[in-house]
Design an enzyme around this catalytic site. Structure first.
Site, mmCIF file in Angstrom:
data_model
loop_
_atom_site.group_PDB
_atom_site.id
_atom_site.type_symbol
_atom_site.label_atom_id
_atom_site.label_comp_id
_atom_site.label_asym_id
_atom_site.label_seq_id
_atom_site.Cartn_x
_atom_site.Cartn_y
_atom_site.Cartn_z
ATOM 1 N N LYS A 80 -2.419 -12.743 -1.006
ATOM 2 C CA LYS A 80 -1.975 -11.709 -0.063
ATOM 3 C C LYS A 80 -2.696 -11.957 1.258
ATOM 4 O O LYS A 80 -3.884 -12.328 1.252
ATOM 5 C CB LYS A 80 -2.343 -10.341 -0.644
ATOM 6 N N SER A 155 1.843 -2.369 -1.324
ATOM 7 C CA SER A 155 1.878 -3.218 -0.165
ATOM 8 C C SER A 155 1.832 -4.722 -0.472
ATOM 9 O O SER A 155 2.093 -5.520 0.408
ATOM 10 C CB SER A 155 0.696 -2.886 0.751
ATOM 11 N N SER A 179 -1.050 -0.614 -4.780
ATOM 12 C CA SER A 179 -0.403 -1.762 -4.143
ATOM 13 C C SER A 179 -0.304 -3.042 -4.959
ATOM 14 O O SER A 179 0.354 -3.988 -4.531
ATOM 15 C CB SER A 179 -1.103 -2.088 -2.833
HETATM 16 N N1 GLN Z 1 1.201 2.953 -1.095
HETATM 17 C C1 GLN Z 1 -0.130 3.375 -0.874
HETATM 18 C C2 GLN Z 1 -0.385 3.562 0.590
HETATM 19 O O1 GLN Z 1 0.518 3.454 1.329
HETATM 20 C C3 GLN Z 1 -1.093 2.408 -1.497
HETATM 21 C C4 GLN Z 1 -1.374 1.243 -0.647
HETATM 22 C C5 GLN Z 1 -2.359 0.296 -1.266
HETATM 23 O O2 GLN Z 1 -2.682 0.393 -2.440
HETATM 24 N N2 GLN Z 1 -2.883 -0.586 -0.447
HETATM 25 O O3 GLN Z 1 -1.461 3.839 1.000
#
Ligand code: GLN
Length: 487
Positions: A80, A155, A179
C-alpha cells in the site's frame, strides 16, 4: 508449476524451494498479468517492474548459492502506498505528497526486503487512508475485479484489487478502522489486522496513531500467518511496538477448533446487514459449530457506539498528524505565495482532498477549547467502555465473530455524496481498532443477492493471533472457497 498468477505465496515458496520455477519467472508472470489487468482496475500507483526483475535475479542467485534469506526469498510482494520506500515515490494517495521520494524504508518494507521478497510496486488507496472505497485517492479510483462498476472497498483498495486480480500474490495494507478487513471482504480475500503494536509503524505514514496497524492481505489464511511472521515484533524505531517475543504464527495453525468457545454479539443479530450477507454469516456460524466450536451469545452494549467514537478520535489524531504537511518539509509547495502563512495555507488548500479537509476540520473542532470534553473526552470514555465490553466477553469466549462489512461491494459513486453512509461501512470493524484487538476477515462465500464476496470477521483478544488463525484456517479449509473474479 503452471499457475504462477493464482498460486498462493506459500505455494510459490514451495515451488522455488523445489527448483520448479525461478524468481525471475514468477516476477515476469506477475508483471505480464499487471500489464493485462491493471488498466482495468487501477490497483497500482507505481509499478517497480525493473526493480522486481533485479530483486528476482538476486534472489535466484542467492538460492543457487544455497543462501536464500528466508523460505519466501523470491516471492514478490506489493505495498500500500502508505509505507515509505527508499527511492520509490510514496504519495499516500495524496496530491500533497505527489513526487515525494522517501530517503528510507518503513520497517515492514525493510524486513520483507531482508527476507528477499522482490517489490512489485505501490498500491492505490484512499488519500491518507481516509475512506472505505478508494474513491478518495487523488489519483483516481480503483475498481473491484469482481465487478468493474463496484468499489474494491478501502482504504487499502489497491492492495486487495491487485491480489484479487492475480497481479500480486500478497500485499501489505493498513487498518485504522477496517481498511484491511473491509476491502478484503469486498474482494473475496483474507485480510488481517494484528494487535495494536505487534507490527512496527515506523515509516508507515500516520493517520490516527493510536489506531493504525499494518497487516497482510492474502489469498489464504496460511499466507497471512506467514507474512505476519516476516514483519511482526519489536522495533526500537517505534516506541508503541510491543517488546514481547513473537511466536511463529504458522505453528499449530491446523490444530482445529474443537471445543473453542465462539461469541456472537447479541446487539448485532443481523439488523442493518444485507440479507445476502446475513445468510452467508449465519451459514458460517453453523459451519463453525459443525467443526466443534460452541457458540455463545455475548452482549456488547457499547459496540454500536464505535462509529461515533471513532469518527471523533480518528479525525482528532489526523488533524494533529497532518499538520506536518506545511509545504516546507515534504512533497508539494504552492507556487506564487509571498509569505509563509499564505504559502502554507495555499499548499494545504491545493494539496488535500475533500475528505481529508473534512476530517481535519472535524478533528480540530473536537479538540478545541470548550469542546474537548464534550467531544474528544467523551469519545475516549466510549473507547474505554468498548474495551471493557471486549474484556467481559473474553471471560466467556475465546473469539468473537461478526460480518466484516454489512454489505457487499457497492457501486462506484454510490456513497461519495453521503459521508455518513460511507462511515457506516465500518460498523463491525472500528470497535476492534478502538480496543486494539486482533481480527481477520475470511471469505465465507458469495452473496445470493448479487454474487459478490462476503467476509466473516473473527476477532481475538490482544496478542491471541494464534487462536484467531487456527479458527480462520479451520473455517477456510472446510469451506474451500475457490471462486475467482472473471476479468
Ligand atoms: N473507513 C475508515 C475511515 O475512513 C477506516 C480507514 C482505515 O482503516 N484506514 O476512517
Amino acid at each position: 508449476m503452471d499457475d504462477l498468477i493464482w498460486a498462493s505465496a506459500t505455494e510459490l515458496a514451495e515451488a522455488l524451494k523445489e527448483h520448479e520455477v525461478s524468481a525471475v519467472e514468477i516476477a515476469e508472470a506477475l508483471i505480464a498479468r499487471a500489464d493485462e489487468v491493471d488498466p482495468k482496475i487501477h490497483a497500482y500507483l507505481e509499478r517497480t517492474d525493473d526493480r522486481a526483475r533485479r530483486d528476482a535475479r538476486a534472489s535466484d542467485a542467492r538460492r543457487a548459492a544455497g543462501e536464500a534469506h528466508s523460505a519466501f526469498d523470491g516471492v514478490p510482494l506489493a505495498y500500500k502506498d502508505i509505507f515509505v520506500t527508499r527511492g520509490v515515490t510514496t504519495t499516500c494517495g495524496s496530491k500533497i505528497l505527489e513526487g515525494f521520494v522517501p530517503p528510507y524504508d518503513a520497517t515492514v518494507v525493510a524486513r520483507c526486503e531482508g527476507a528477499g521478497l522482490p517489490m512489485l510496486g505501490k498500491l492505490n488507496m484512499d488519500e491518507f487512508a481516509m475512506g472505505s472505497s478508494t474513491e478518495n485517492s487523488a489519483f483516481g479510483a480503483t475498481r473491484n475485479p469482481w465487478d468493474l462498476d463496484a468499489v474494491p472497498g478501502g482504504s487499502s483498495g489497491g492492495s486487495v484489487a491487485a491480489v484479487a486480480a492475480g497481479a500480486a500474490p500478497w500485499a501489505w495494507g493498513t487498518d485504522t478502522g477496517g481498511s484491511i478487513r473491509q476491502p478484503a471482504s469486498l474482494c473475496g480475500l483474507v485480510g488481517m489486522k494484528p494487535t495494536y503494536g505487534l507490527v512496527s509503524r515506523y515509516g508507515m505514514i500516520a493517520f490516527a496513531s493510536s489506531l493504525d496497524q499494518a497487516g497482510p492481505i492474502t489469498r489464504t489464511v496460511e499466507d497471512a500467518a506467514a507474512l505476519l511472521n516476516l514483519a511482526a515484533g519489536g522495533d526500537e524505531m517505534d516506541s508503541t511496538c510491543l517488546k514481547e517475543p513473537v511466536p511463529n504464527y504458522l505453528e499449530g495453525i491446523d490444530g482445529g477448533i474443537d471445543g473453542m468457545r465462539i461469541g456472537v454479539v447479541t446487539e448485532f443479530q443481523g439488523e442493518g446487514s444485507q440479507p445476502g450477507v446475513r445468510a452467508r454469516v449465519d451459514e458460517s456460524l453453523r459451519r463453525l459449530e459443525k467443526l466443534g466450536a460452541q457458540l455463545e451469545e455475548v452482549s456488547m452494549p457499547s459496540f454500536e457506539h464505535g462509529i461515533s467514537a471513532y469518527y471523533l478520535i480518528a479525525p482528532a489524531e489526523c488533524s494533529s498528524n497532518l499538520a506536518r504537511y506545511d509545504g516546507v518539509r515534504y512533497g508539494r509547495r504552492a507556487a506564487g505565495a509571498d509569505d509563509i502563512v499564505s504559502m502554507t495555507s495555499r499548499t494545504r488548500a491545493e494539496g488535500f482532498g475533500r475528505e481529508v479537509k473534512r476530517r481535519i476540520m472535524l478533528g480540530t473542532y473536537a479538540l478545541s477549547a470548550g469542546y474537548y470534553d464534550a467531544y474528544y473526552g467523551k469519545a475516549q470514555k466510549v473507547r474505554t467502555l468498548i474495551t471493557r465490553d471486549f474484556e467481559r466477553a473474553y471471560e466467556r469466549v475465546d473469539l468473537i465473530v461478526t460480518p466484516t462489512s454489512p454489505t457487499t461491494a457497492f457501486k462506484l459513486g454510490e456513497r461519495t455524496d453521503d459521508p455518513l453512509a460511507m462511515y457506516l461501512s465500518d460498523v463491525f470493524t472500528v470497535p476492534v481498532n478502538l480496543a486494539g484487538n486482533a481480527a481477520i476477515s475470511v471469505p465465507c462465500g458469495l452473496s445470493p443477492d448479487d454474487g459478490l464476496p462476503v467476509g466473516l470477521q473473527i476477532i481475538a483478544r490482544s496478542l491471541d493471533e494464534k487462536t484467531m488463525f487456527r479458527a480462520a484456517y479451520a473455517f477456510e479449509q472446510d469451506l474451500g472457497f475457490d471462486e475467482r473474479p472473471q476479468l
